[in-house]
Design a protein around this motif. Structure first.
Motif, PDB file in Angstrom:
ATOM      1  N   ALA B 145       0.784  -1.161   0.070  1.00  9.76           N
ATOM      2  CA  ALA B 145       0.061   0.078  -0.093  1.00  9.76           C
ATOM      3  C   ALA B 145       0.760   1.278   0.095  1.00  9.76           C
ATOM      4  O   ALA B 145       0.463   2.285  -0.604  1.00  9.76           O
ATOM      5  CB  ALA B 145      -0.986   0.050   1.159  1.00  9.76           C
ATOM      6  N   ASP B 204      -3.640   9.665  -1.559  1.00 13.72           N
ATOM      7  CA  ASP B 204      -4.062   8.379  -2.083  1.00 13.72           C
ATOM      8  C   ASP B 204      -4.806   7.704  -0.847  1.00 13.72           C
ATOM      9  O   ASP B 204      -5.958   6.997  -1.029  1.00 13.72           O
ATOM     10  CB  ASP B 204      -2.755   7.507  -2.611  1.00 13.72           C
ATOM     11  CG  ASP B 204      -2.694   7.619  -4.019  1.00 13.72           C
ATOM     12  OD1 ASP B 204      -3.418   8.601  -4.733  1.00 13.72           O
ATOM     13  OD2 ASP B 204      -2.179   6.515  -4.527  1.00 13.72           O
ATOM     14  N   GLU B 207      -8.091   8.524   0.330  1.00 12.56           N
ATOM     15  CA  GLU B 207      -9.146   8.296  -0.593  1.00 12.56           C
ATOM     16  C   GLU B 207      -9.454   6.784  -0.427  1.00 12.56           C
ATOM     17  O   GLU B 207     -10.728   6.437  -0.325  1.00 12.56           O
ATOM     18  CB  GLU B 207      -8.574   8.542  -1.892  1.00 12.56           C
ATOM     19  CG  GLU B 207      -9.867   8.964  -3.062  1.00 12.56           C
ATOM     20  CD  GLU B 207      -9.083   9.604  -4.159  1.00 12.56           C
ATOM     21  OE1 GLU B 207      -9.024   8.993  -5.165  1.00 12.56           O
ATOM     22  OE2 GLU B 207      -8.926  10.672  -4.140  1.00 12.56           O
ATOM     23  N   ARG B 208      -8.295   6.097  -0.243  1.00  7.55           N
ATOM     24  CA  ARG B 208      -8.620   4.615  -0.314  1.00  7.55           C
ATOM     25  C   ARG B 208      -9.270   4.003   0.739  1.00  7.55           C
ATOM     26  O   ARG B 208     -10.013   3.288   1.096  1.00  7.55           O
ATOM     27  CB  ARG B 208      -7.594   3.698  -0.369  1.00  7.55           C
ATOM     28  CG  ARG B 208      -7.025   3.367  -2.031  1.00  7.55           C
ATOM     29  CD  ARG B 208      -5.686   3.123  -2.294  1.00  7.55           C
ATOM     30  NE  ARG B 208      -5.567   1.596  -1.685  1.00  7.55           N
ATOM     31  CZ  ARG B 208      -4.387   0.920  -1.574  1.00  7.55           C
ATOM     32  NH1 ARG B 208      -3.228   1.398  -1.878  1.00  7.55           N
ATOM     33  NH2 ARG B 208      -4.432  -0.384  -1.088  1.00  7.55           N
TER      34      ARG B 208
END
Lengths: 559, 345, 335
Positions: B145, B204, B207-208
């Protein structure tokens, strides 16, 4: 026969059985580094070795010679010493065996001499064998020692803890340069003594067990001995007197109050014995006045007032020797009026009057001699004031003594100026230094001195005329007072030719008395050796003339 | 966007963090360093609140205090409906998975004697009962990730570059599925080229995973890039809090104005026309803050009232808070409309 | 790491040869006379003979080379013979002590057990009590525990062992009579009773020395802990929600131990050096006492051999400390 008597005299109550008293613990605050006394001259090694190795004769607590491995002490009277004083013949006791069971023979005696006199061996006791020309076996038990010169006192070789007999078989390969390589032999010599080594840890501890072949079947009473070394005096004293862990402690050089406090615990006691060490005041018979230049303190200029015997006597009378002992030495000292205080046969009783302080008598003496107090309280006569410089080495006890004595002398009207000099300078003997005890650039000086062994011949010869330190002798010599008497010199010469012990004793006493009665030397304190032992340890007889453990065979446990 | 949701994820009221000062032979308590002195703020779910200020203004302390890495002096903190302001450290420990922190110095904040897998996996051991393999899977997942190669799992922190280390720090923070992350100057110690990568990674991930950030920084441009709303701190207090665009367009507090005027403009023409406000003097010591407004010693507009009365931190336009005596109703109206316009464009 | 270790070991050889020469020269230049302690009644010519028999007549380089041959060739060969029962043959002269006239190496072997027991144990005990004290002191900095710990460390560090030693002897041997004041080096542990006795006779010297060692090490531990307690990664660990125990014992302690472990390793040669004063006070008669007696007695071969062995140990444990550092701290690599 004398020996047999002595042995009976010091034997403990009979019925003892070998090894029945178990274990005894001895502590020496200096640890022995070897068991071979010939390889080390230290007291600790000599005394440890004395449990195992024995001489032909040794000294008892009074300084008398007693036969040990020999049947008797040879003398001129019994024919053992030749009339020309050049040979001495020793005979071993019958049936003597080493701890390994083999017989002690005259070969062992001869070997001991050879061992110590080998030029490459570095034997520490070779002085004992001085002038020995030869040692011969007469038979298995008899040896004859031949000296190169006449020896009025032929008891150097094979006598005392310094010169014991070692086993020829064990040390045969250890002569000369090989001596240090025989570690096993040096650490565990086979001997004739009451004990044998079971374990030797150099500089630490020695374990002994009773010698099953010891000549007296009832001795020793103890089966095993632990001889611990190391630490310090106070700790050794504590272990005997306070905690009771040890039974015997050697050489308790402690302040009198410290030792007394330890002894008050009730576990043990302090014992002392006295040798020849005497703290004394030397009186300068010559004038140390700096104005005299090179002739200062030489016989050319007699001392302005100390050449008067009355003044010298008054100095001695004013001193309270008891108090000095109490303050400075306690059990380790006793007052003395002789410069030769021991051994017993040499000890004169003619001068004991000095024991009591006599201030009034001293004053009267000075008054009668014409020394009268001046305005400042200091006595004087014909313009000469009784004012002196008093020197000694730097040392707490000596400075206490100086202060006390100065006060006493002030009481009789004599003024004293004190001075102390570092011991290494004072005793250093450097002819370039003005502060040595030989130069004696003072009126009075104080120090202690003694002699080795029991024979005072060379010690008493110190006060011959020719022994006076002078510029011509580079200030070497032992006659500090610069005493010079034809009579005295004659006594010295006579002693050098006298072999009989009683005669020698008479001569030595005469010399001592002469010095004392002319007040050339003012003896103060006879300084002794102090040891401590547990209250349950019996048979201890402190001996300063030989090993302290000389009679360990007789030690026992008191129930 | 200006309408705040009814229950913010993080609600801070009157937070004070004072550090006692001991001095003298007997180490007597002689005063306090008021690192954080009465601040209030809300952080809404899934938003990023930027917290800016000069170094030493107390913003890092505020961030740590919010996570109760300190025992706070006063105030209340509610995170996800739980008041954590006074609960003991042991109970708090069980709440830790929800709230995490990313630190400024990625080198110092990673235990040098632990491998990446150890660092990332440690919270998993503590807070989740996973088998060894599950844990390893989770570690790999997290490393994926944040963009770290799986082969790095057994390496030690010192073997990595600064950006990679910060990725380890982020992976570590993410391990327990947190809702709220305090990012304490996460890019300050990194090369400029790396900064953007890390910020993009943070965006990122937000958001995830639907993360909420309190983003602490002294870099106004970076905050403008990432934050939804921005709070400005000066000497332990928040002086202005507003939606990002409104704040950058119409700063109300003189301190905010001064700060923004110092940000260089890329366009040289506009740069030359801009008016720079130069602040004089030093920031006063937080142990000895001035009476009245904290900013009065350096404020170009300061008057007597500023040196006597501490201005109230009040809402002057919807969602726009500030603490200055001179922000009047007029300004308030204009400011409000401007902010509204900007937000609508 | 292996190549590093080997390189360091090789480098140690010239260093040690230089050290042995320096020790030899220093000892030779220092005023000392092996016959100085003999009674004054032994005349000077006899003393001279004794000195000659010890080999003092030879020039200094001959004596040095002789010592080197004895120590580096003869002694190792002798050891091989003893260990493996080989017969290498030849007449080899070992390093002989002047005082005891016995092989120095045997003396050292004989002294080793009591020194390792007492001094070694005191080091172990010292470390074992120093670590927790240091950890708690740092964790609760300025608490009463820390203050007491600081005070005790100061006392332990500044009060000499000849004072504390005699003090405990007076209290526990003289007054209370619990423990012997004189250590029995011949005592052998064979059963429970003799083991108890061994413990009893070790307690006082071990306690006195352990206090001294602990004082030093606990200060190190405390300082190192304090260094690490304020590190960012500790805050990280707390932020992770780790238990306080884990934070302190795993994160802080493991990092703080790195410098402490090396300090402990560097201190190990001191054990072999013995504790000169404590050994004297309690009559343990180990290596320290052997050294001091040899110095007093002017026993140069023993002093030379002992100090050289200490030098070897110091170099060895320096290397051990460096290697340990590399093992413990992943940031350090020797390649």
């Amino acid at each position: 026969m004398l020996g047999a008597l002595a042995a009976v005299a010091i034997a403990p109550p009979a019925l003892a059985e070998r090894g029945s008293d178990g274990h005894v613990n001895i502590i020496y605050w200096q640890a022995p580094s070897t068991m071979n006394p010939y390889l080390s001259g230290g007291t600790k090694e000599l005394e440890a070795a004395s449990l195992v190795l024995e001489p032909l004769a040794r000294y008892d607590q009074d300084g008398n010679m007693v036969p040990w491995l020999a049947e008797s002490v040879p003398t001129v009277d019994n024919g053992g010493v030749s009339a020309d004083l050049k040979t001495i013949t020793w005979k071993l006791k019958e049936g003597l065996v080493w701890s390994d069971g083999s017989a002690v023979t005259s070969a062992d005696v001869i070997f001991s001499w050879k061992y110590c006199t080998d030029p490459e061996g570095g034997c520490a006791q070779s002085e004992k064998y001085n002038d020995v020309a030869d040692v011969k076996a007469v038979d298995d038990r008899t040896v004859t020692v031949t000296f190169g010169v006449a020896k009025p006192f032929p008891y150097g070789p094979f006598v005392g803890a310094q010169a014991p007999i070692i086993q020829a078989a064990q040390f045969a390969d250890c002569l000369g340069a090989k001596a240090p390589e025989c570690t096993d032999a040096n650490f565990g010599p086979i001997g004739t003594g009451p004990f044998k080594v079971t374990e030797f840890r150099p500089n630490d501890v020695i374990s002994f067990e009773a010698n099953s072949n010891y000549r007296d079947p009832a001795k020793p009473a103890f089966a095993t001995v632990t001889f611990k070394g190391g630490g310090d005096t106070a700790a050794a004293g504590r272990a005997v007197l306070e905690t009771g862990e040890f039974d015997y402690a050697w050489n308790m050089q402690l302040a009198p109050d410290v030792l007394a406090a330890m002894a008050s615990k009730g576990k043990g006691q302090v014992v002392s014995a006295f040798g020849t060490l005497v703290e004394r005041i030397m009186i300068n018979l010559t004038n140390p006045d700096p104005a005299l230049g090179d002739e200062r303190a030489t016989a050319k200029h007699p001392h302005p007032f100390l050449s008067d015997p009355a003044v010298r006597q008054a100095l001695s009378m004013a001193v309270d020797r008891e108090l000095l002992v109490e303050i400075g030495y306690g059990d380790a000292g006793r007052p003395t009026c002789n410069v030769l205080p021991a051994p017993e046969i040499y000890k004169s009783t003619a001068n004991d009057g000095c024991m009591a302080q006599d201030v009034e008598g001293a004053k009267k003496l000075l008054d009668d001699a014409g020394w009268v107090p001046g305005a400042d309280g200091v006595r004087q006569k014909e313009g000469v004031r009784l004012s002196m410089l008093y020197q000694t080495s730097t040392n707490a006890v000596r400075q206490d003594f100086q202060a006390l004595i100065k006060q006493w002398w002030a009481d009789i009207g004599i003024e004293t100026e004190l001075r102390n000099i570092d011991a290494s300078v004072f005793f250093g003997g450097d002819p370039g230094s003005p502060d040595t005890f030989q130069k004696f650039y003072a009126d009075i000086e104080m120090y202690a001195n003694n002699f080795d062994g029991t024979d005072p011949e060379s010690y008493m010869a110190n006060w011959e005329c020719k022994q006076a330190p002078t510029p011509e002798t580079q200030w070497q010599g032992n006659n500090m007072p610069r005493y010079c008497s034809e009579d005295y010199d004659a006594l010295v010469a006579q002693m050098a030719q006298t072999g009989k012990l009683e005669e020698r004793a008479k001569l030595a006493k005469a010399m001592n008395d002469k010095l004392m009665q002319e007040y050339i030397i003012v003896p103060l304190v006879d300084r002794g050796r102090v040891s401590a032992h547990s209250n349950t340890l019996g048979g201890v007889v402190l001996n300063v003339w030989d090993s302290e453990l000389w009679n360990i065979a007789d030690w026992n446990r008191m129930k | 966007m200006n309408e705040a949701p009814s229950a913010p994820l993080v609600r801070v009221r009157g937070l004070k963090m004072h550090f006692p000062v001991h001095a003298g032979l007997l180490r007597r308590h002689v005063g306090d360093i008021k690192a954080v002195d009465d601040i209030s703020l809300d952080v809404n779910e899934s938003e990023t609140l930027g917290l800016v200020g000069e170094s030493g203004c107390g913003k890092s302390t505020a961030g740590r205090a919010v996570l109760r890495l300190y025992d706070i002096t006063d105030g209340s903190i509610t995170i996800d409906g739980t008041d954590i302001s006074n609960i003991d450290q042991d109970k708090l420990r069980h709440l830790r998975p929800k709230m995490q922190m990313i630190f400024q110095d990625p080198q110092a904040s990673l235990n040098p004697r632990m491998t990446v897998a150890g660092i990332v996996g440690e919270p998993l051991v503590e807070h989740m009962s996973l088998s060894k393999n599950e844990r390893l899977d989770r570690i790999y997942e997290l490393m994926d990730a944040v963009g770290l190669a799986r082969s790095f799992a057994n390496r030690y922190p010192h073997e990595f570059s600064g950006g990679q280390r910060q990725r380890i720090g982020i992976a570590r923070a993410l391990a327990l599925h947190p809702k709220f992350i305090v990012c304490d100057e996460p890019i300050a110690a990194l090369d400029v080229s790396i900064q953007a990568q890390v910020v993009n990674l943070l965006e990122d991930l937000q958001e995830r995973f639907g993360l909420t950030y309190l983003f602490i920084s002294h870099d106004l441009s970076m905050v403008r890039h990432i934050a939804d709303r921005v709070a400005v701190m000066y000497l332990g207090k928040i002086v202005e809090l507003a939606p990002r665009d409104e704040l950058y367009a119409t700063p109300l507090h003189p301190y905010t104005q001064a700060l923004l005027s110092a940000v260089p403009e890329p366009d040289p023409v506009r740069e030359s026309q801009r008016k720079h406000i130069i602040l004089t003097g030093d920031v006063p010591s937080p142990a000895n803050a001035p009476v009245g407004c904290n900013f009065c010693t350096r404020c170009p507009k300061a008057e007597d009232i500023c040196r006597q009365i501490d201005p109230e931190f009040r809402e002057v336009a919807p969602g726009h808070f500030t603490a200055c005596h001179f922000v009047t109703d007029t300004t308030r109206k204009t400011a409000g409309s401007t902010a509204g316009n900007e937000a609508n464009t | 790491m292996l190549t590093y270790t080997i390189r360091r070991l090789l480098l140690a050889i010239p260093t040690l040869i230089a050290i042995s020469l320096i020790i030899f020269l220093l000892l030779d230049l220092a005023p000392s006379d092996p016959t100085a302690n003999l009674p004054l009644t032994i005349p000077p010519d006899v003393r001279e003979k004794i000195r000659q028999s010890l080999g003092l007549g030879d020039p200094i380089y001959i004596r040095y080379l002789l010592w080197c041959k004895q120590f580096f060739v003869n002694e190792p060969l002798n050891m091989l013979e003893q260990w493996f029962g080989w017969d290498i043959g030849g007449d080899r002269l070992r390093v002989l002590s002047w005082q005891t006239r016995s092989p120095v190496v045997d003396l050292i072997v004989q002294r080793m057990p009591q020194t390792l027991w007492v001094v070694g144990m005191s080091y172990v005990v010292g470390v074992l009590i120093a670590l927790p004290i240091g950890i708690i002191s740092a964790y609760r900095q300025y608490s009463w525990f820390d203050q007491v710990g600081t005070f005790v460390s100061m006392v332990g560090f500044s009060v000499p062992t000849f004072f504390t030693g005699v003090l405990v002897i007076v209290i526990f041997s003289v007054w209370l009579g619990w423990f012997p004041s004189i250590y029995d080096t011949t005592h052998q542990v064979t059963d429970w009773q003799s083991f108890l006795f061994q413990i009893k006779q070790m307690i006082m010297p071990v306690a006195v020395l352990a206090l001294f060692n602990a004082a030093q090490i606990s200060r190190f531990m405390r300082a190192s802990m304090l260094d690490n307690l304020n590190q960012d990664y500790v805050r990280t660990a707390r932020a992770k929600g780790m238990r306080e125990r884990t934070v302190v014992l795993v994160h802080v302690l493991r990092n703080s131990l790195i410098p402490v472990v090396t300090v402990i390793a560097l201190g190990v040669p001191q054990i072999f050096g013995g504790a000169i004063i404590t050994e004297q006070v309690f009559k343990v008669n180990g290596l320290g006492q052997l050294l001091i007696i040899s110095i007093q007695g002017g026993d140069l071969p023993t002093v030379q051999t002992l100090t050289f062995i200490f030098a070897v140990l110091i170099i060895l444990f320096n290397l051990v400390a460096d290697v340990l550092y590399g093992v413990l701290d992943p940031r350090i690599r020797y390649d």
